[in-house]
Motif scaffolding. Structure first.
Motif, PDB file in Angstrom:
ATOM      1  N   UNK A 116       0.829  -1.201   0.000  1.00 29.15           N
ATOM      2  CA  UNK A 116       0.000   0.000   0.000  1.00 29.15           C
ATOM      3  C   UNK A 116       0.866   1.254   0.000  1.00 29.15           C
ATOM      4  N   UNK A 117       1.901   1.250   0.817  1.00 34.11           N
ATOM      5  CA  UNK A 117       2.748   2.425   0.947  1.00 34.11           C
ATOM      6  C   UNK A 117       3.784   2.542  -0.174  1.00 34.11           C
ATOM      7  N   UNK A 118       3.997   1.455  -0.920  1.00 31.59           N
ATOM      8  CA  UNK A 118       5.072   1.459  -1.900  1.00 31.59           C
ATOM      9  C   UNK A 118       6.420   1.557  -1.217  1.00 31.59           C
ATOM     10  N   UNK A 119       6.539   0.852  -0.116  1.00 31.45           N
ATOM     11  CA  UNK A 119       7.708   0.964   0.757  1.00 31.45           C
ATOM     12  C   UNK A 119       8.602  -0.264   0.623  1.00 31.45           C
ATOM     13  N   UNK A 120       9.903  -0.055   0.696  1.00 33.88           N
ATOM     14  CA  UNK A 120      10.840  -1.162   0.641  1.00 33.88           C
ATOM     15  C   UNK A 120      10.779  -1.967   1.949  1.00 33.88           C
ATOM     16  N   UNK A 121      10.937  -3.282   1.840  1.00 33.65           N
ATOM     17  CA  UNK A 121      10.876  -4.131   3.020  1.00 33.65           C
ATOM     18  C   UNK A 121      12.059  -3.916   3.956  1.00 33.65           C
ATOM     19  N   UNK A 122      13.066  -3.195   3.499  1.00 32.56           N
ATOM     20  CA  UNK A 122      14.203  -2.896   4.360  1.00 32.56           C
ATOM     21  C   UNK A 122      13.894  -1.778   5.351  1.00 32.56           C
ATOM     22  N   UNK A 123      12.769  -1.069   5.149  1.00 35.24           N
ATOM     23  CA  UNK A 123      12.345  -0.027   6.086  1.00 35.24           C
ATOM     24  C   UNK A 123      11.475  -0.668   7.171  1.00 35.24           C
ATOM     25  N   UNK A 124      11.912  -0.639   8.424  1.00 31.72           N
ATOM     26  CA  UNK A 124      11.198  -1.367   9.475  1.00 31.72           C
ATOM     27  C   UNK A 124       9.862  -0.734   9.853  1.00 31.72           C
ATOM     28  N   UNK A 125       8.973  -1.570  10.378  1.00 35.19           N
ATOM     29  CA  UNK A 125       7.706  -1.120  10.936  1.00 35.19           C
ATOM     30  C   UNK A 125       7.806  -1.122  12.457  1.00 35.19           C
ATOM     31  N   UNK A 126       7.071  -0.218  13.085  1.00 40.45           N
ATOM     32  CA  UNK A 126       6.941  -0.240  14.540  1.00 40.45           C
ATOM     33  C   UNK A 126       5.772  -1.144  14.912  1.00 40.45           C
ATOM     34  N   UNK A 127       5.650  -1.430  16.196  1.00 45.01           N
ATOM     35  CA  UNK A 127       4.476  -2.134  16.688  1.00 45.01           C
ATOM     36  C   UNK A 127       3.753  -1.253  17.696  1.00 45.01           C
ATOM     37  N   UNK A 128       2.499  -1.552  17.923  1.00 42.26           N
ATOM     38  CA  UNK A 128       1.678  -0.832  18.893  1.00 42.26           C
ATOM     39  C   UNK A 128       1.023  -1.839  19.822  1.00 42.26           C
ATOM     40  N   UNK A 129       1.076  -1.580  21.114  1.00 42.41           N
ATOM     41  CA  UNK A 129       0.417  -2.447  22.101  1.00 42.41           C
ATOM     42  C   UNK A 129      -0.556  -1.616  22.922  1.00 42.41           C
ATOM     43  N   UNK A 130      -1.430  -2.307  23.655  1.00 36.75           N
ATOM     44  CA  UNK A 130      -2.476  -1.615  24.386  1.00 36.75           C
ATOM     45  C   UNK A 130      -2.026  -0.943  25.661  1.00 36.75           C
ATOM     46  N   UNK A 131      -1.071  -1.560  26.347  1.00 35.28           N
ATOM     47  CA  UNK A 131      -0.642  -1.055  27.648  1.00 35.28           C
ATOM     48  C   UNK A 131       0.856  -1.250  27.832  1.00 35.28           C
ATOM     49  N   UNK A 132       1.460  -0.424  28.666  1.00 34.07           N
ATOM     50  CA  UNK A 132       2.907  -0.474  28.882  1.00 34.07           C
ATOM     51  C   UNK A 132       3.386  -1.857  29.323  1.00 34.07           C
ATOM     52  N   UNK A 133       2.720  -2.554  30.252  1.00 37.89           N
ATOM     53  CA  UNK A 133       3.208  -3.886  30.646  1.00 37.89           C
ATOM     54  C   UNK A 133       3.255  -4.893  29.495  1.00 37.89           C
ATOM     55  N   UNK A 134       2.510  -4.649  28.414  1.00 34.20           N
ATOM     56  CA  UNK A 134       2.524  -5.566  27.270  1.00 34.20           C
ATOM     57  C   UNK A 134       3.855  -5.535  26.524  1.00 34.20           C
ATOM     58  N   UNK A 135       4.609  -4.470  26.693  1.00 35.43           N
ATOM     59  CA  UNK A 135       5.843  -4.304  25.916  1.00 35.43           C
ATOM     60  C   UNK A 135       6.804  -5.460  26.164  1.00 35.43           C
TER      61      UNK A 135
END
Length: 282
Positions: A116-135
């Motif tokens: 969708x973004x036309x982005x190279x796979x070498x560019x990393x993605x971040x993740x998102x979690x619901x709460x700090x203890x989930x990290x």
């Protein structure tokens, strides 16, 4: 002539519909269609208002595209979670920018975001979690000062941490990297989605690679068709700087990788927790 309600309803969905709509009010009354047409119009108005407030809609959005748009409210959380479980991509507001999100454990969905973004796979993605203890389920946190993450988050900060051997993340996410950026936005909607999914979301800005980031859904209207849902949260007030990205993979050190919208506050918090900036002379 009076037409039975069932037959009239059939007529309204048939090819005759345009000609019926062209009838004069008197003609509509003579055919006995007034109650049916009124009911159809009322239904359409209700369906539009259920998921969309036109008063809040950014100017210029095409009505024909509203089917994919929803308001970013608790009522739509379960729907978003089901879309993610089905391997779909959604667009959501955060506390900084609008982002594309998918299940971080779905290789197919992650690949879809790159497409969708036309982005190279070498560019990393971040993740998102619901709460700090989930990290700690996805990254190594035991080297950090007590209470640091809870002070930084939720908020417009992306700590970069080592994944570690016990990380629940798929190896296919950001292959070749032993670190991961983690977000806990100060935004209830996306956090509720992460909680409902019971896993991490892969998250990146909702725009074509190399283009300006999005602070309203109009900014990425050309990409709506690639999303299962686009969740509208209004115009985001933080500007286009995005979150502040800080490398916390070292013991006792930090390095700002992107200034973002909260650099000063982030540095102040890190220094209060006795972390030193990498490369500083102190």
């Amino acid at each position: 002539m009076n037409i039975p309600t069932r037959m009239a309803g059939t007529l309204l969905t048939a090819p005759l519909l345009p000609s019926l709509r062209s009838l004069s009010p008197r003609g509509v009354r003579r055919l006995g269609l007034a109650p049916i047409l009124h009911s159809q119009r009322y239904k359409r108005r209700v369906e539009q208002k259920m998921d969309w407030s036109l008063e809040k809609l950014d100017a210029g959005v095409e009505i024909t595209q509203l089917g994919v748009v929803r308001t970013a409210t608790e009522a739509h959380t379960e729907e978003a979670v089901e879309a993610l479980r089905a391997g779909k991509v959604i667009a959501v507001p955060t506390d900084t920018l609008y982002g594309f999100a998918c299940d971080a454990c779905s290789l197919e969905a992650v690949n879809r975001i790159y497409e969708i973004k036309g982005r190279k796979h070498t560019s990393p993605l971040a993740i998102c979690v619901g709460d700090v203890p989930d990290i700690e389920r996805f990254a190594v946190t035991d080297h950090l000062p007590h209470g640091l993450l809870e002070t930084l988050l939720p908020g417009p900060v992306t700590p970069v941490l080592r994944r570690g051997e016990s990380s629940m993340l798929e190896k296919s996410l950001n292959p070749g990297l032993d670190s991961i950026g983690v977000r806990v936005p100060d935004s209830n909607f996306i956090r509720d989605i992460a909680r409902g999914l019971g896993s991490a979301l892969a998250l990146t800005s909702a725009n074509l690679s190399g283009q300006p980031s999005s602070v309203c859904i109009k900014d990425f209207e050309s990409l709506w068709e690639h999303c299962a849902y686009v969740y509208h949260g209004g115009v985001l007030p933080s500007g286009r700087a995005g979150s502040t990205v800080v490398d916390l993979t070292w013991l006792g050190k930090f390095k700002i990788l992107r200034s973002g919208s909260a650099r000063e506050e982030t540095v102040a918090i890190l220094e209060r927790h006795s972390l030193e900036e990498e490369g500083s002379s102190t």
